[in-house]
Design a protein around this motif. Sequence first.
Motif, mmCIF file in Angstrom:
data_model
loop_
_atom_site.group_PDB
_atom_site.id
_atom_site.type_symbol
_atom_site.label_atom_id
_atom_site.label_comp_id
_atom_site.label_asym_id
_atom_site.label_seq_id
_atom_site.Cartn_x
_atom_site.Cartn_y
_atom_site.Cartn_z
ATOM 1 N N SER A 126 13.840 18.487 -4.444
ATOM 2 C CA SER A 126 13.803 18.774 -3.018
ATOM 3 C C SER A 126 13.069 17.623 -2.355
ATOM 4 C CB SER A 126 13.047 20.070 -2.728
ATOM 5 O OG SER A 126 13.593 21.120 -3.472
ATOM 6 N N ALA A 127 13.742 16.945 -1.459
ATOM 7 C CA ALA A 127 13.117 15.801 -0.800
ATOM 8 C C ALA A 127 13.096 16.053 0.694
ATOM 9 C CB ALA A 127 13.898 14.531 -1.103
ATOM 10 N N ASP A 128 11.968 15.813 1.326
ATOM 11 C CA ASP A 128 11.912 16.128 2.749
ATOM 12 C C ASP A 128 12.059 14.889 3.616
ATOM 13 O OD1 ASP A 128 9.321 15.152 2.166
ATOM 14 O OD2 ASP A 128 8.605 16.054 4.027
ATOM 15 N N LEU B 31 18.319 18.617 -2.848
ATOM 16 C CA LEU B 31 18.136 19.374 -1.610
ATOM 17 C C LEU B 31 17.341 18.519 -0.624
ATOM 18 C CD1 LEU B 31 18.238 22.105 -0.006
ATOM 19 C CD2 LEU B 31 16.029 22.607 -0.998
ATOM 20 N N ILE B 32 17.976 18.215 0.496
ATOM 21 C CA ILE B 32 17.301 17.425 1.529
ATOM 22 C C ILE B 32 16.878 18.386 2.624
ATOM 23 C CG2 ILE B 32 17.594 15.571 3.220
ATOM 24 C CD1 ILE B 32 20.046 14.710 1.432
ATOM 25 N N ASN C 102 11.289 8.830 5.347
ATOM 26 C CA ASN C 102 12.497 9.237 4.616
ATOM 27 C C ASN C 102 12.670 8.519 3.277
ATOM 28 O OD1 ASN C 102 13.591 6.637 5.135
ATOM 29 N ND2 ASN C 102 14.402 7.325 7.090
ATOM 30 N N ARG C 103 11.620 7.835 2.839
ATOM 31 C CA ARG C 103 11.785 6.974 1.668
ATOM 32 C C ARG C 103 12.227 7.735 0.417
ATOM 33 N NH1 ARG C 103 10.099 2.115 2.428
ATOM 34 N NH2 ARG C 103 8.384 2.761 3.750
ATOM 35 N N LEU C 104 11.555 8.837 0.137
ATOM 36 C CA LEU C 104 11.890 9.569 -1.084
ATOM 37 C C LEU C 104 13.293 10.163 -0.980
ATOM 38 C CD1 LEU C 104 10.985 10.713 -3.863
ATOM 39 C CD2 LEU C 104 10.328 12.779 -2.628
ATOM 40 N N ALA C 105 13.588 10.762 0.165
ATOM 41 C CA ALA C 105 14.901 11.387 0.343
ATOM 42 C C ALA C 105 15.999 10.335 0.236
ATOM 43 C CB ALA C 105 14.960 12.096 1.688
ATOM 44 N N ARG C 106 15.789 9.210 0.868
ATOM 45 C CA ARG C 106 16.787 8.154 0.859
ATOM 46 C C ARG C 106 16.970 7.610 -0.556
ATOM 47 N NH1 ARG C 106 17.588 3.012 0.917
ATOM 48 N NH2 ARG C 106 19.142 2.043 2.281
ATOM 49 N N ALA C 107 15.839 7.367 -1.221
ATOM 50 C CA ALA C 107 15.913 6.810 -2.571
ATOM 51 C C ALA C 107 16.593 7.784 -3.528
ATOM 52 C CB ALA C 107 14.521 6.468 -3.082
ATOM 53 N N SER C 108 16.283 9.059 -3.404
ATOM 54 C CA SER C 108 16.924 9.996 -4.325
ATOM 55 C C SER C 108 18.396 10.145 -3.983
ATOM 56 C CB SER C 108 16.207 11.341 -4.340
ATOM 57 O OG SER C 108 15.784 11.685 -3.055
ATOM 58 N N LEU D 282 0.838 -1.194 0.000
ATOM 59 C CA LEU D 282 0.000 0.000 0.000
ATOM 60 C C LEU D 282 0.878 1.251 0.000
ATOM 61 C CD1 LEU D 282 -2.847 1.128 0.125
ATOM 62 C CD2 LEU D 282 -2.648 1.135 2.607
ATOM 63 N N GLN D 283 1.960 1.183 0.789
ATOM 64 C CA GLN D 283 2.845 2.337 0.882
ATOM 65 C C GLN D 283 3.456 2.654 -0.475
ATOM 66 O OE1 GLN D 283 3.031 4.273 3.480
ATOM 67 N NE2 GLN D 283 4.230 5.608 2.163
ATOM 68 N N ALA D 284 3.908 1.616 -1.155
ATOM 69 C CA ALA D 284 4.514 1.819 -2.469
ATOM 70 C C ALA D 284 3.462 2.368 -3.434
ATOM 71 C CB ALA D 284 5.079 0.510 -2.993
ATOM 72 N N PHE D 285 2.276 1.853 -3.310
ATOM 73 C CA PHE D 285 1.208 2.318 -4.193
ATOM 74 C C PHE D 285 0.960 3.803 -3.988
ATOM 75 C CE2 PHE D 285 -3.171 3.145 -5.353
ATOM 76 C CZ PHE D 285 -3.252 2.551 -6.605
ATOM 77 N N LYS D 286 0.868 4.177 -2.717
ATOM 78 C CA LYS D 286 0.599 5.590 -2.403
ATOM 79 C C LYS D 286 1.728 6.481 -2.908
ATOM 80 C CE LYS D 286 -2.256 5.561 1.734
ATOM 81 N NZ LYS D 286 -2.056 5.498 3.177
ATOM 82 N N THR D 287 2.951 6.003 -2.715
ATOM 83 C CA THR D 287 4.091 6.837 -3.085
ATOM 84 C C THR D 287 4.227 6.989 -4.590
ATOM 85 O OG1 THR D 287 5.200 5.960 -1.145
ATOM 86 C CG2 THR D 287 6.558 7.188 -2.705
ATOM 87 N N TRP D 288 4.082 5.889 -5.296
ATOM 88 C CA TRP D 288 4.436 5.919 -6.714
ATOM 89 C C TRP D 288 3.260 5.949 -7.681
ATOM 90 C CZ3 TRP D 288 9.026 7.608 -6.746
ATOM 91 C CH2 TRP D 288 9.905 7.245 -5.733
#
Length: 476
Positions: A299-301, A177-178, A154-160, A22-28
């Motif tokens: 920019s990833a938060d 930019l983190i 932190n998923r997006l920030a970590r992945a980027s 579900l998390q992956a679905f929401k994110t991507w």
Amino acid sequence: MSTSHEGVWNACLKVIKDNISLQAFKTWFDPIVPIRLENSVLTIQVPSHFFYEWLEENYITLLKKVIKKELGTDGTLEYSIVMENNTTNSTPYTVKLPALNKKSIKNAPVTMPINLNENQIRNPFIIPGLKKVNVDSNLNPSYSFENFVEGDCNRLARASGYAVANKPGGTAFNPLLIYGGVGLGKTHLAHAIGISIKNQFPNKTVLYVGSEKFAHQFIDAIKNQTTNDFIHFYQMIDVLIIDDVQFFSGKEKTQDVFFHIFNHLHQNGKQIILTSDKPPVEMQGMEQRLLSRFKWGLSADLGAPDLETRIAILEKKMYGNGIELPRDVVEYLAYSINTNVREMEGALNTLLAQASLNKKAITLELAKQMVDKFVKNTAREVSIEYIQKVVCDYFDLPIEMLKSKTRKREVVQARQISMYFSKKMTKSSLANIGAHCGGKDHATVLHACRTVMNLSETDKQFRVYLEDLEKKLTIQ
Ligand code: ADP
Ligand code: MG
């Protein structure tokens, strides 16, 4: 079978949803917008180049399958990418699915509008021997990716960060930019990227510098009339990591020199990684031209970690230090310090130090005392989460039951008691308490509080429960 682009995409989403978390679905997949369907070509809009790459790397097989299922073998998927790093040309460009490979992306027109009229800085490499200078990267080896616990926060920030580390200067995330609040891992992640790049590309010159230090070096350079050397030094870096750029606010000269260094590095395909305690839109006292460059890349938060992530972080730190703590102590720390990882780590360290100093076993009792001392200044109160946990442990119920809609007697009672203590011991509103207890409204919470008070007057056993729980919840 639907023939509208929305209809087809919704059908695809249904299948996708069943096949990923579900998390992956929401994110991507939530952020994707279907925009048209023409001749079996479905065009979907994705928010960024990064997104596109991510989908391609992780979900392409699934996407191909669902497209084939919905549109037949002729079915084609086309991405429309909203360009975020091109300030002059905002028309989306598209990449066709069958041509999916890295080349097609590389050749996509990603142009960077650089104003060549700004004071151009000469190529620093004309200074003989400068390149040979061995630059100390200032990286802390313990701030690695391996030690950085992944969570929703932190998923997006970590992945980027990970993407940048694998291809410095070669992704659309330049600068990266983190941003995020204090103690949430910005510095750690910035180091992790640097460490990984150094490991993979030993010839690249990586430099980590705090923005404060950068500013001081610059002032010294002005004093000593060595600004040219200063600029040249920074221009020869391959991967420049500047921590806490918000510190540049209001420092016009420093911003100016950084602007030139930035432009030079960026034009030459060098990677820039920045951290800040706020997103670009909220940075006050920062020149517009610099802000607009911050927005070129990604920019990833970093958000505050959820409970599971906090526990995982503590476990990682313990494992790294070869120590073990009772489970209830770990949970207590994770429950009671919920907004700042650094503070949580500090409490863990203090606890360990105290225990070894006084040759005491680490018990929940000691942990409570420690946390109380440690986070006194931050006006702490027990959290609704913690109350729910203590109540559920006491009645031996899974916490999910409490948050569910079930009307089973013992669950209803535990839920009401949690609401009662939440009202009594936290500053949360009735509505917020209700939201935490299975989406109840404020009237339900109020009713629960009254029921609990009535029962405690009439039912002796019930009163014992309450007293027990109150003891457990009160931090000495
Ligand atoms: P910031 O720069 O955002 O203020 P730091 O990067 O200094 O925060 O992080 C504070 C502490 O918390 C560091 O010791 C760091 O290792 C730890 N930390 C933060 N987030 C994580 C995480 N996801 N996994 C492991 N440790 C973390
Ligand atoms: Mg920091």
